[in-house]
Scaffold this active site. Structure first.
Site, PDB file in Angstrom:
ATOM      1  N   SER A   1       0.816  -1.213   0.000  1.00  0.00           N
ATOM      2  CA  SER A   1       0.000   0.000   0.000  1.00  0.00           C
ATOM      3  C   SER A   1       0.849   1.263   0.000  1.00  0.00           C
ATOM      4  O   SER A   1       1.893   1.344   0.653  1.00  0.00           O
ATOM      5  CB  SER A   1      -0.905   0.009   1.242  1.00  0.00           C
ATOM      6  OG  SER A   1      -1.600   1.224   1.355  1.00  0.00           O
TER       7      SER A   1
ATOM      8  N   TYR B   1      -2.370   5.800  -5.238  1.00  0.00           N
ATOM      9  CA  TYR B   1      -3.473   6.730  -5.450  1.00  0.00           C
ATOM     10  C   TYR B   1      -2.923   7.916  -6.233  1.00  0.00           C
ATOM     11  O   TYR B   1      -1.937   8.545  -5.796  1.00  0.00           O
ATOM     12  CB  TYR B   1      -4.035   7.243  -4.121  1.00  0.00           C
ATOM     13  CG  TYR B   1      -4.732   6.204  -3.277  1.00  0.00           C
ATOM     14  CD1 TYR B   1      -6.015   5.768  -3.596  1.00  0.00           C
ATOM     15  CD2 TYR B   1      -4.124   5.689  -2.131  1.00  0.00           C
ATOM     16  CE1 TYR B   1      -6.667   4.826  -2.810  1.00  0.00           C
ATOM     17  CE2 TYR B   1      -4.769   4.750  -1.343  1.00  0.00           C
ATOM     18  CZ  TYR B   1      -6.038   4.324  -1.679  1.00  0.00           C
ATOM     19  OH  TYR B   1      -6.685   3.395  -0.905  1.00  0.00           O
TER      20      TYR B   1
ATOM     21  N   THR C   1      -5.174   2.532  -7.766  1.00  0.00           N
ATOM     22  CA  THR C   1      -6.525   2.383  -7.234  1.00  0.00           C
ATOM     23  C   THR C   1      -7.389   3.499  -7.791  1.00  0.00           C
ATOM     24  O   THR C   1      -7.101   4.678  -7.595  1.00  0.00           O
ATOM     25  CB  THR C   1      -6.507   2.409  -5.699  1.00  0.00           C
ATOM     26  OG1 THR C   1      -5.770   1.278  -5.218  1.00  0.00           O
ATOM     27  CG2 THR C   1      -7.918   2.342  -5.140  1.00  0.00           C
TER      28      THR C   1
ATOM     29  N   LYS D   1      -7.028  -0.950 -10.192  1.00  0.00           N
ATOM     30  CA  LYS D   1      -7.769  -1.679  -9.161  1.00  0.00           C
ATOM     31  C   LYS D   1      -8.996  -0.862  -8.760  1.00  0.00           C
ATOM     32  O   LYS D   1      -8.888   0.339  -8.498  1.00  0.00           O
ATOM     33  CB  LYS D   1      -6.877  -1.899  -7.934  1.00  0.00           C
ATOM     34  CG  LYS D   1      -7.562  -2.617  -6.771  1.00  0.00           C
ATOM     35  CD  LYS D   1      -6.591  -2.822  -5.624  1.00  0.00           C
ATOM     36  CE  LYS D   1      -7.240  -3.562  -4.460  1.00  0.00           C
ATOM     37  NZ  LYS D   1      -8.242  -2.720  -3.763  1.00  0.00           N
TER      38      LYS D   1
ATOM     39  N   HIS E   1     -13.158  -2.220  -3.151  1.00  0.00           N
ATOM     40  CA  HIS E   1     -12.342  -1.657  -2.064  1.00  0.00           C
ATOM     41  C   HIS E   1     -12.694  -2.317  -0.725  1.00  0.00           C
ATOM     42  O   HIS E   1     -12.671  -1.680   0.327  1.00  0.00           O
ATOM     43  CB  HIS E   1     -12.557  -0.142  -1.981  1.00  0.00           C
ATOM     44  CG  HIS E   1     -11.332   0.616  -1.547  1.00  0.00           C
ATOM     45  ND1 HIS E   1     -10.629   1.435  -2.392  1.00  0.00           N
ATOM     46  CD2 HIS E   1     -10.680   0.688  -0.371  1.00  0.00           C
ATOM     47  CE1 HIS E   1      -9.613   1.985  -1.755  1.00  0.00           C
ATOM     48  NE2 HIS E   1      -9.617   1.537  -0.514  1.00  0.00           N
TER      49      HIS E   1
END
Length: 331
Positions: free
Chosen positions: A93, A116, A142, A207, A231
């Protein structure tokens, strides 16, 4: 849920700060989608094939999904997760509590970097370069988070910031700022994805795709793969379970890129159902966190070992084949 995973979940809940447990376990709104991600698997069954004469593959079609703040679960945090992954791909992440370079150094298998898109593309590019320097093998953007999800458990607890001593370490020293916050923006578009694709040679996955037309657009924009995901039920409580959205996306993609299913996977049987519906692999999120909180590196390894063994057993009982015609609805 596999009984071993259930045991690890219960142990994790017992040892975690209740605020942090709710951060990991909770979802958005009334948590309808959170529950439906798991329930979707229980609505389906497999019709095994027999006498197929197939040797069972040793492949384990699982990735570790990106989840934030592993040091809330265990002092070693993402380092323990990376060490436990073995040959399983770890999608680390952007909100990791260990810098990506440290995660890659600790890992014994491939590490991908979850991203992100930041409104300031200079910051986004700095994150991409950081992932490249660390040795990441792919980027996973994402795309389902134009704004932050509203998590009622976190709001009730007043949980908005990490405890002292913890931070989203990948956000340090970016574009002249000592520690940035992660920003979401509804202005992020396919153009931003194109800019990222043009700035790096790393394979680019997206994603958070649920609509088949978005899957087609993603292929047209040159992605290497798609993750069908809601998510983990943490963004919009009106969407379908990831498993229910999977077949239409697989059909729309038509084999041009791999499709991964993320959300609600709690057993080897769940993995088999997702593959039968066309997924190339599945992502595992919360079970990894439960293993980490319960027993650190060994707990994560136990989660992966149990899922691997159970999946191979189900595959053998299905004749070594998993195809969509084998999937039926339970009455």
């Amino acid at each position: 849920m596999n009984p071993v995973l259930a045991e690890l979940h219960d142990k994790a809940r017992a040892v975690l700060d209740p605020v942090h447990y709710d951060f990991f376990a909770g979802g958005v709104g009334d948590e309808i989608v959170l529950a439906d991600n798991e329930a979707a698997f229980r609505r389906l069954a497999l019709l095994p094939r027999v006498l197929r004469g197939n040797e069972i593959s040793r492949d384990f079609p699982v990735l570790i999904s990106p989840t934030a703040f592993h040091r809330l679960a265990h002092p070693d945090g993402e380092l323990a997760t990376a060490r436990a992954a073995g040959g399983t791909t770890l999608v680390s992440s952007m909100a990791s509590t260990v810098p990506i370079a440290g995660v890659v150094a600790a890992a014994t298998g491939p590490v991908w970097f979850q991203l992100y898109v930041q409104p300031d593309m200079d910051v986004t590019e700095a994150l991409v370069r950081r992932a490249e320097r660390a040795g990441c093998a792919a980027l996973v953007v994402t795309v389902d988070s134009p704004v932050f999800g509203r998590h009622r458990r976190d709001i009730a607890h007043g949980f908005h910031d990490l405890p002292a001593g913890l931070a989203a370490e990948n956000m340090r020293d970016l574009a002249g700022v000592a520690l940035r916050t992660i920003e979401m923006s509804p202005a992020v578009s396919w153009e931003h994805l194109d800019r990222i694709r043009d700035m790096t040679a790393l394979p680019l996955w997206v994603k958070g795709v649920l609509h088949p037309q978005d899957a087609v657009l993603a292929v047209g924009h040159g992605v290497a793969g798609i993750v069908v995901s809601n998510h983990g039920g943490r963004q919009l409580d009106l969407v379908p379970a990831s498993l229910d959205a999977l077949p239409a996306v697989v059909d729309a993609v038509a084999g041009r890129v791999p499709v991964v299913l993320d959300g609600g996977v709690r057993s080897g049987g769940n993995i088999a159902l997702a593959l039968a519906l066309g997924a190339s692999a599945v992502g595992i999120g919360r079970p990894v966190l439960w293993g980490l909180a319960a027993d650190g590196e060994q707990g994560v390894r136990r989660v992966l070992d149990v899922l691997r063994d159970e999946f191979q057993h189900v595959l053998a009982l299905c004749g070594g084949e998993l195809t969509r015609d084998m999937v039926v609805a339970r009455c």
